[in-house]
Design an enzyme around this catalytic site. Structure first.
Site, PDB file in Angstrom:
ATOM      1  N   LYS A  53      16.464  82.149 -53.590  1.00  0.00           N
ATOM      2  CA  LYS A  53      17.117  83.189 -54.386  1.00  0.00           C
ATOM      3  C   LYS A  53      17.823  84.206 -53.489  1.00  0.00           C
ATOM      4  O   LYS A  53      18.942  84.635 -53.778  1.00  0.00           O
ATOM      5  CB  LYS A  53      16.083  83.886 -55.281  1.00  0.00           C
ATOM      6  CG  LYS A  53      15.636  83.004 -56.449  1.00  0.00           C
ATOM      7  CD  LYS A  53      14.365  83.490 -57.095  1.00  0.00           C
ATOM      8  CE  LYS A  53      13.885  82.493 -58.141  1.00  0.00           C
ATOM      9  NZ  LYS A  53      12.560  82.777 -58.663  1.00  0.00           N
ATOM     10  N   GLN A  97       8.179  87.540 -58.539  1.00  0.00           N
ATOM     11  CA  GLN A  97       7.870  86.122 -58.404  1.00  0.00           C
ATOM     12  C   GLN A  97       6.448  85.845 -58.890  1.00  0.00           C
ATOM     13  O   GLN A  97       5.490  86.473 -58.427  1.00  0.00           O
ATOM     14  CB  GLN A  97       8.031  85.685 -56.934  1.00  0.00           C
ATOM     15  CG  GLN A  97       7.833  84.195 -56.709  1.00  0.00           C
ATOM     16  CD  GLN A  97       8.860  83.328 -57.426  1.00  0.00           C
ATOM     17  OE1 GLN A  97      10.045  83.601 -57.411  1.00  0.00           O
ATOM     18  NE2 GLN A  97       8.397  82.274 -58.048  1.00  0.00           N
ATOM     19  N   ASP A 120      14.987  88.451 -65.479  1.00  0.00           N
ATOM     20  CA  ASP A 120      14.239  87.220 -65.745  1.00  0.00           C
ATOM     21  C   ASP A 120      14.152  86.937 -67.244  1.00  0.00           C
ATOM     22  O   ASP A 120      13.847  85.825 -67.655  1.00  0.00           O
ATOM     23  CB  ASP A 120      12.826  87.342 -65.156  1.00  0.00           C
ATOM     24  CG  ASP A 120      12.547  86.287 -64.102  1.00  0.00           C
ATOM     25  OD1 ASP A 120      13.414  85.422 -63.886  1.00  0.00           O
ATOM     26  OD2 ASP A 120      11.466  86.321 -63.489  1.00  0.00           O
TER      27      ASP A 120
END
Length: 293
Positions: A53, A97, A120
């Site tokens: 990412k 994460q 997200d």
């Protein structure tokens, strides 16, 4: 033979477009989209995902704000860090994460992210709006959004089609079924307690599988000409590989490719799209900060 949907190539096209857009934001508005990537502990898979990412951010010209915390960080300390990111005007998106260490309540930490920075797409308000007719979330979860992007760019019609989603997780199965409904597909979700999954999948014009079981879906489960999106990422033993294993999907790719109309490979299908959609959401978040002149 099925048309292979090249997720890697489609994701690269999207990322190239974003890089151009990011340059325009800088020249026209002196704005650089910023993504805060938070990782807790030393989970190797998480570190691999995060480095992918961060690399993608650099390539697109997005500022990556990296926060690496030890596994010992307390829940309250982590929440405090999230609040600081919420208040930072240079941060337009926050990614935490998962998984987090067992002593930290994931639901509480994710719920503390400002909805305007929830790139997200997992904030309860974003998922709630996704579930409601006539409402649009600020952000859609990245993997489900990537699945629909692959279908659309492959010329697959969703309206009025029968779609079967295999799996009902909060990350993929549930939100992708809601997205398909919004696109006017007729949606069935099958899961571990569904009886006779095989016959239900056989009726589908579109199959999206996120079950996490290698080769669960056989070639003869697929309706001829169906579009198949395989979100599964499963390790199977393979002594011929240096790592001793290889990654495969939920779908028996070799058999399904003889029947399906189009099909994603694993790897190289949905995976690259997840990262491309994360960057897309981050750029969208930044653009919302532009005050009209």
């Amino acid at each position: 033979m099925a048309t292979i949907i090249d997720g890697k190539a489609i994701a690269q096209l999207i990322r190239n477009g974003l890089a151009t857009e990011v340059k325009s934001l800088l020249s026209d508005h002196n704005l650089v989209p910023g993504l805060a990537v938070v990782i807790v502990g030393t989970n190797k898979d998480s570190q691999t995902y995060v480095s992918t990412k961060r690399k993608a951010c650099a390539e697109a010209g997005i500022r990556s704000i990296d926060l690496d915390f030890p596994e010992s960080i307390s829940e309250s300390e982590l929440v405090k860090e999230v609040h600081q990111l919420n208040a930072n005007p240079d941060v337009h998106g926050i990614l935490i994460q998962l998984p987090l260490p067992k002593h930290i309540n994931e639901e509480r930490v994710l719920g503390e992210i400002s909805i305007e920075k929830d790139v997200d797409g997992f904030h309860p308000l974003n998922i709630g709006k996704l579930a409601m007719k006539g409402r649009d979330p600020l952000f859609v979860p990245c993997t489900p959004k990537g699945c629909l992007e692959l279908l659309t760019r492959s010329g697959v019609t969703l309206k009025g089609k029968r779609a079967v989603v295999v799996g009902r997780s909060n990350i993929v199965g549930l939100p992708v079924s809601l997205l398909l409904l919004k696109a006017d597909a007729t949606v069935t979700v099958v899961h571990s307690h569904t009886q006779d999954i095989e016959s239900i999948v056989r009726e589908a014009d579109i199959v999206i599988s996120a079950a996490g079981r290698a080769f669960m879906i056989k070639g003869d489960w697929i309706k001829p000409g169906a579009a198949v999106i395989d979100v599964g990422m499963n390790a199977v033993d393979d002594p011929s590989k240096k790592r001793g294993y290889r990654l495969v999907g939920d779908v028996d790719f070799v058999e399904a490719s003889k029947v399906a109309g189009c099909l994603t490979p694993v790897p190289g299908g949905v995976g690259p799209m997840t990262v491309a959609m994360l960057l897309t959401n981050t750029v969208e978040a930044a653009k919302r900060q532009i005050v009209p002149k």
